[in-house]
Design a protein around this motif. Sequence first.
Motif, PDB file in Angstrom:
ATOM      1  N   TYR A  70       0.843  -1.193   0.000  1.00  0.00           N
ATOM      2  CA  TYR A  70       0.000   0.000   0.000  1.00  0.00           C
ATOM      3  C   TYR A  70       0.879   1.244   0.000  1.00  0.00           C
ATOM      4  N   GLU A  75      -3.563   3.219  -0.985  1.00  0.00           N
ATOM      5  CA  GLU A  75      -3.988   2.563  -2.220  1.00  0.00           C
ATOM      6  C   GLU A  75      -3.144   1.310  -2.461  1.00  0.00           C
ATOM      7  N   LYS A  77      -0.968  -1.140  -4.218  1.00  0.00           N
ATOM      8  CA  LYS A  77      -0.008  -1.067  -5.326  1.00  0.00           C
ATOM      9  C   LYS A  77       0.599  -2.433  -5.644  1.00  0.00           C
TER      10      LYS A  77
END
Length: 167
Positions: A70, A75, A77
């Motif tokens: 993250y 988010e 990744k």
Amino acid sequence: MKHLTKILLAIAMIIIMCESAFSQSSFYPQGSVIVPGITYAYTRADYYVRPTIVLNNITDKTIQCRVRVYDHNGEDKTALGRVYTGGTNYTILSSGIGDFEIPPYSSRWFNMDNIPVQYSFLGHATIEWSSSDQKAKKALMGKVWNMRVTSVSICDAFEPINNGQPF
């Protein structure tokens, strides 16, 4: 007519319940760890910082492993990573997927190197595992290998995961 409506309603409820049951993941972790300070930076081909999560299976069973990375905004990744095996003659086992198997007494590494454009983030990773041995309590050991490459030098740093203890 009421009887037919009840039957159709019962069938609809069964379909709805089965659909949600089948959409659930079959991965049930037995162990996990959070890895803070995952750093990735790519400026150009001769200047980057790349994290590699090295995992060792310390059991006699194949381990199902899930790595998620993250960024600073939370988010996911993970899709920017690859799973490898081998040493100098390495093999890419998967790309863009953080779910993989580690055979007994074997090692795999998850490398954030699938990013061909300028991009940087500071975040964290989660590592989860499961085994066919439901009594297993600890199955993995690992480290994070941070490699910094510049046009004039290469610098490596190794940080044990979970203070070097099995998890």
